[in-house]
Design a protein around this motif. Structure first.
Motif, PDB file in Angstrom:
ATOM      1  N   ALA A 294       0.845  -1.198   0.000  1.00  0.00           N
ATOM      2  CA  ALA A 294       0.000   0.000   0.000  1.00  0.00           C
ATOM      3  C   ALA A 294       0.879   1.245   0.000  1.00  0.00           C
ATOM      4  CB  ALA A 294      -0.931   0.009   1.208  1.00  0.00           C
ATOM      5  N   THR A 295       0.308   2.342  -0.461  1.00  0.00           N
ATOM      6  CA  THR A 295       1.009   3.631  -0.481  1.00  0.00           C
ATOM      7  C   THR A 295       0.268   4.613   0.412  1.00  0.00           C
ATOM      8  OG1 THR A 295       1.782   3.259  -2.740  1.00  0.00           O
ATOM      9  CG2 THR A 295       1.802   5.527  -1.935  1.00  0.00           C
ATOM     10  N   ILE A 296       1.002   5.229   1.318  1.00  0.00           N
ATOM     11  CA  ILE A 296       0.407   6.212   2.222  1.00  0.00           C
ATOM     12  C   ILE A 296       0.484   7.594   1.573  1.00  0.00           C
ATOM     13  CG2 ILE A 296       0.557   7.313   4.484  1.00  0.00           C
ATOM     14  CD1 ILE A 296      -0.412   4.398   4.497  1.00  0.00           C
ATOM     15  N   THR A 297      -0.661   8.257   1.466  1.00  0.00           N
ATOM     16  CA  THR A 297      -0.704   9.591   0.874  1.00  0.00           C
ATOM     17  C   THR A 297      -0.509  10.685   1.926  1.00  0.00           C
ATOM     18  OG1 THR A 297      -3.122   9.526   1.048  1.00  0.00           O
ATOM     19  CG2 THR A 297      -2.150   8.911  -1.056  1.00  0.00           C
ATOM     20  N   SER A 298      -0.871  10.401   3.171  1.00  0.00           N
ATOM     21  CA  SER A 298      -0.654  11.369   4.248  1.00  0.00           C
ATOM     22  C   SER A 298      -0.538  10.641   5.581  1.00  0.00           C
ATOM     23  CB  SER A 298      -1.808  12.370   4.334  1.00  0.00           C
ATOM     24  OG  SER A 298      -1.676  13.195   5.489  1.00  0.00           O
ATOM     25  N   TYR A 299       0.487  10.981   6.338  1.00  0.00           N
ATOM     26  CA  TYR A 299       0.657  10.403   7.662  1.00  0.00           C
ATOM     27  C   TYR A 299      -0.091  11.199   8.728  1.00  0.00           C
ATOM     28  CZ  TYR A 299       4.027   6.979   6.052  1.00  0.00           C
ATOM     29  OH  TYR A 299       4.621   5.902   5.424  1.00  0.00           O
ATOM     30  N   GLY A 300      -0.781  12.236   8.337  1.00  0.00           N
ATOM     31  CA  GLY A 300      -1.625  12.975   9.259  1.00  0.00           C
ATOM     32  C   GLY A 300      -0.837  13.655  10.369  1.00  0.00           C
ATOM     33  N   THR A 301      -1.421  13.648  11.540  1.00  0.00           N
ATOM     34  CA  THR A 301      -0.863  14.371  12.690  1.00  0.00           C
ATOM     35  C   THR A 301      -0.648  13.430  13.864  1.00  0.00           C
ATOM     36  OG1 THR A 301      -2.093  16.338  11.991  1.00  0.00           O
ATOM     37  CG2 THR A 301      -1.228  16.328  14.241  1.00  0.00           C
ATOM     38  N   LEU A 302       0.493  13.545  14.496  1.00  0.00           N
ATOM     39  CA  LEU A 302       0.792  12.775  15.699  1.00  0.00           C
ATOM     40  C   LEU A 302      -0.058  13.319  16.843  1.00  0.00           C
ATOM     41  CD1 LEU A 302       2.717  10.490  16.579  1.00  0.00           C
ATOM     42  CD2 LEU A 302       4.345  12.254  17.256  1.00  0.00           C
ATOM     43  N   THR A 303      -0.806  12.437  17.480  1.00  0.00           N
ATOM     44  CA  THR A 303      -1.778  12.858  18.486  1.00  0.00           C
ATOM     45  C   THR A 303      -1.464  12.248  19.849  1.00  0.00           C
ATOM     46  OG1 THR A 303      -3.496  12.995  16.781  1.00  0.00           O
ATOM     47  CG2 THR A 303      -4.239  12.916  19.067  1.00  0.00           C
ATOM     48  N   GLY A 304      -1.562  13.074  20.896  1.00  0.00           N
ATOM     49  CA  GLY A 304      -1.398  12.577  22.258  1.00  0.00           C
ATOM     50  C   GLY A 304      -0.156  13.078  22.962  1.00  0.00           C
ATOM     51  N   VAL A 305       0.676  13.856  22.278  1.00  0.00           N
ATOM     52  CA  VAL A 305       1.886  14.384  22.916  1.00  0.00           C
ATOM     53  C   VAL A 305       1.497  15.420  23.971  1.00  0.00           C
ATOM     54  CG1 VAL A 305       4.056  15.623  22.537  1.00  0.00           C
ATOM     55  CG2 VAL A 305       3.227  13.994  20.814  1.00  0.00           C
ATOM     56  N   VAL A 306       2.058  15.294  25.142  1.00  0.00           N
ATOM     57  CA  VAL A 306       1.763  16.231  26.226  1.00  0.00           C
ATOM     58  C   VAL A 306       2.355  17.598  25.886  1.00  0.00           C
ATOM     59  CG1 VAL A 306       2.063  16.710  28.691  1.00  0.00           C
ATOM     60  CG2 VAL A 306       1.734  14.353  27.903  1.00  0.00           C
ATOM     61  N   SER A 307       1.595  18.640  26.128  1.00  0.00           N
ATOM     62  CA  SER A 307       2.036  20.003  25.832  1.00  0.00           C
ATOM     63  C   SER A 307       3.386  20.295  26.483  1.00  0.00           C
ATOM     64  CB  SER A 307       0.990  21.007  26.328  1.00  0.00           C
ATOM     65  OG  SER A 307       1.411  22.323  26.086  1.00  0.00           O
ATOM     66  N   GLY A 308       4.302  20.826  25.694  1.00  0.00           N
ATOM     67  CA  GLY A 308       5.635  21.155  26.196  1.00  0.00           C
ATOM     68  C   GLY A 308       6.679  20.144  25.804  1.00  0.00           C
ATOM     69  N   ASP A 309       6.266  18.942  25.420  1.00  0.00           N
ATOM     70  CA  ASP A 309       7.204  17.899  25.010  1.00  0.00           C
ATOM     71  C   ASP A 309       7.507  18.008  23.518  1.00  0.00           C
ATOM     72  OD1 ASP A 309       7.453  16.887  27.518  1.00  0.00           O
ATOM     73  OD2 ASP A 309       6.330  15.038  27.153  1.00  0.00           O
ATOM     74  N   THR A 310       8.685  17.558  23.142  1.00  0.00           N
ATOM     75  CA  THR A 310       9.104  17.558  21.743  1.00  0.00           C
ATOM     76  C   THR A 310       9.179  16.120  21.242  1.00  0.00           C
ATOM     77  OG1 THR A 310      10.393  19.587  22.062  1.00  0.00           O
ATOM     78  CG2 THR A 310      10.902  18.245  20.128  1.00  0.00           C
ATOM     79  N   VAL A 311       8.215  15.761  20.411  1.00  0.00           N
ATOM     80  CA  VAL A 311       8.160  14.417  19.826  1.00  0.00           C
ATOM     81  C   VAL A 311       7.703  14.540  18.384  1.00  0.00           C
ATOM     82  CG1 VAL A 311       7.214  12.077  20.010  1.00  0.00           C
ATOM     83  CG2 VAL A 311       7.510  13.454  22.069  1.00  0.00           C
ATOM     84  N   THR A 312       8.407  13.884  17.478  1.00  0.00           N
ATOM     85  CA  THR A 312       8.026  13.908  16.065  1.00  0.00           C
ATOM     86  C   THR A 312       7.916  12.482  15.538  1.00  0.00           C
ATOM     87  OG1 THR A 312      10.351  14.083  15.393  1.00  0.00           O
ATOM     88  CG2 THR A 312       9.107  16.143  15.650  1.00  0.00           C
ATOM     89  N   LEU A 313       7.183  12.348  14.438  1.00  0.00           N
ATOM     90  CA  LEU A 313       6.978  11.044  13.815  1.00  0.00           C
ATOM     91  C   LEU A 313       7.966  10.862  12.668  1.00  0.00           C
ATOM     92  CD1 LEU A 313       5.146   8.504  13.727  1.00  0.00           C
ATOM     93  CD2 LEU A 313       3.768   9.699  12.018  1.00  0.00           C
ATOM     94  N   ASN A 314       8.721   9.762  12.740  1.00  0.00           N
ATOM     95  CA  ASN A 314       9.678   9.429  11.684  1.00  0.00           C
ATOM     96  C   ASN A 314       9.087   8.296  10.852  1.00  0.00           C
ATOM     97  OD1 ASN A 314      11.773   8.481  10.107  1.00  0.00           O
ATOM     98  ND2 ASN A 314      13.319   8.624  11.724  1.00  0.00           N
ATOM     99  N   THR A 315       8.812   8.578   9.568  1.00  0.00           N
ATOM    100  CA  THR A 315       8.167   7.589   8.702  1.00  0.00           C
ATOM    101  C   THR A 315       9.119   7.007   7.661  1.00  0.00           C
ATOM    102  OG1 THR A 315       7.439   9.298   7.141  1.00  0.00           O
ATOM    103  CG2 THR A 315       5.957   8.780   8.975  1.00  0.00           C
ATOM    104  N   ASN A 316      10.404   7.300   7.792  1.00  0.00           N
ATOM    105  CA  ASN A 316      11.361   6.880   6.761  1.00  0.00           C
ATOM    106  C   ASN A 316      11.374   5.366   6.544  1.00  0.00           C
ATOM    107  OD1 ASN A 316      12.148   9.506   6.309  1.00  0.00           O
ATOM    108  ND2 ASN A 316      13.875   9.438   7.728  1.00  0.00           N
ATOM    109  N   GLY A 317      11.226   4.608   7.603  1.00  0.00           N
ATOM    110  CA  GLY A 317      11.259   3.147   7.461  1.00  0.00           C
ATOM    111  C   GLY A 317       9.892   2.500   7.529  1.00  0.00           C
ATOM    112  N   ALA A 318       8.844   3.313   7.443  1.00  0.00           N
ATOM    113  CA  ALA A 318       7.482   2.788   7.590  1.00  0.00           C
ATOM    114  C   ALA A 318       7.123   1.852   6.438  1.00  0.00           C
ATOM    115  CB  ALA A 318       6.488   3.934   7.665  1.00  0.00           C
TER     116      ALA A 318
END
Length: 225
Positions: free
Chosen positions: A103-127
């Motif tokens: 399958a091909t992903i057209t959009s990974y959307g938005t990472l949800t649930g990160v507590v305000s003030g924290d720095t977390v990003t989604l890495n999709t390179n190996g998805a």
């Protein structure tokens, strides 16, 4: 005695709780000593970990003989576990059947649930994205695995495989070498196929045959041309 620290999911705070029934230990009989106060429990660290110390404050003692004693606040511990994150707005592309579940992903959307003030990003390179199976279908489940979290606070979070839906539509095949026989005008559009040629477009390794027993052939109109 009688208290146990409660595990919790990471929330960026050191607040803790305990369960059980607190009781005093060490009172000399027949002294009367009572336990009171409002306890406050605090983890030594806000980060994910196992067996994190919990400091306790607020217990007090009273009673007729309470002045002869001091109270040692209980030393507890518990775990802080990773907070699971999800992806909102994950979308996959519909595709024409190709014999695979890729399958091909057209959009990974938005990472949800990160507590305000924290720095977390989604890495999709190996998805990796795949349909539940390779067969044609509408609204088929697409699972995305091997998602990775990056960022300063990524260790306090986890992300499981995420899912969305998309369609696999049938692949259109053609005939190469299809030929019809010429005829003398007979007032009808009926045509006769002299050769159905070769079925073209079948994915290598797959078994598909052309059943022409019920086929109907017709000229565009019945006129000479």
């Amino acid at each position: 005695t009688g208290l146990t620290g409660n595990n919790k999911v990471y929330d960026r705070t050191t607040s803790a709780t305990a369960s059980g029934t607190a009781a005093l230990s060490g009172i000399i009989s027949p002294d009367v000593v009572t336990l009171g106060g409002t306890p406050v429990y605090t983890f030594a660290s806000a980060n994910v970990g196992t067996g994190i110390a919990i400091a306790t404050t607020g217990f007090t003692i009273g009673g007729a003989n309470g002045g002869n004693y001091t109270v040692t606040q209980p030393a507890l511990s518990a775990n802080i576990t990773q907070k699971p994150l999800t992806v909102t707005g994950l979308t996959a592309e519909n595709k024409v059947y190709d014999g695979t579940a890729i399958a091909t992903i057209t959009s990974y959307g938005t990472l949800t649930g990160v507590v305000s003030g924290d720095t977390v990003t989604l890495n999709t390179n190996g998805a990796v994205a795949s349909f539940a199976n390779r067969a044609v279908g509408i609204g088929k489940v697409v699972t995305v695995s091997r998602l990775v979290l990056n960022g300063t606070d990524a260790g306090n979070y986890s992300i499981l495989d995420q899912t969305t839906t998309a369609d696999i539509t049938a692949k259109v095949l053609t005939l190469t070498g299809l030929t019809a026989a010429s005829k003398v005008y007979d007032g009808t559009t009926a045509a006769v196929i002299s050769s159905f040629g070769t079925l073209t477009g079948v994915i290598p390794g797959e078994a598909v045959t052309l059943e022409s027993g019920g086929a109907v052939a017709a000229f565009a109109n019945e006129l000479v041309g």
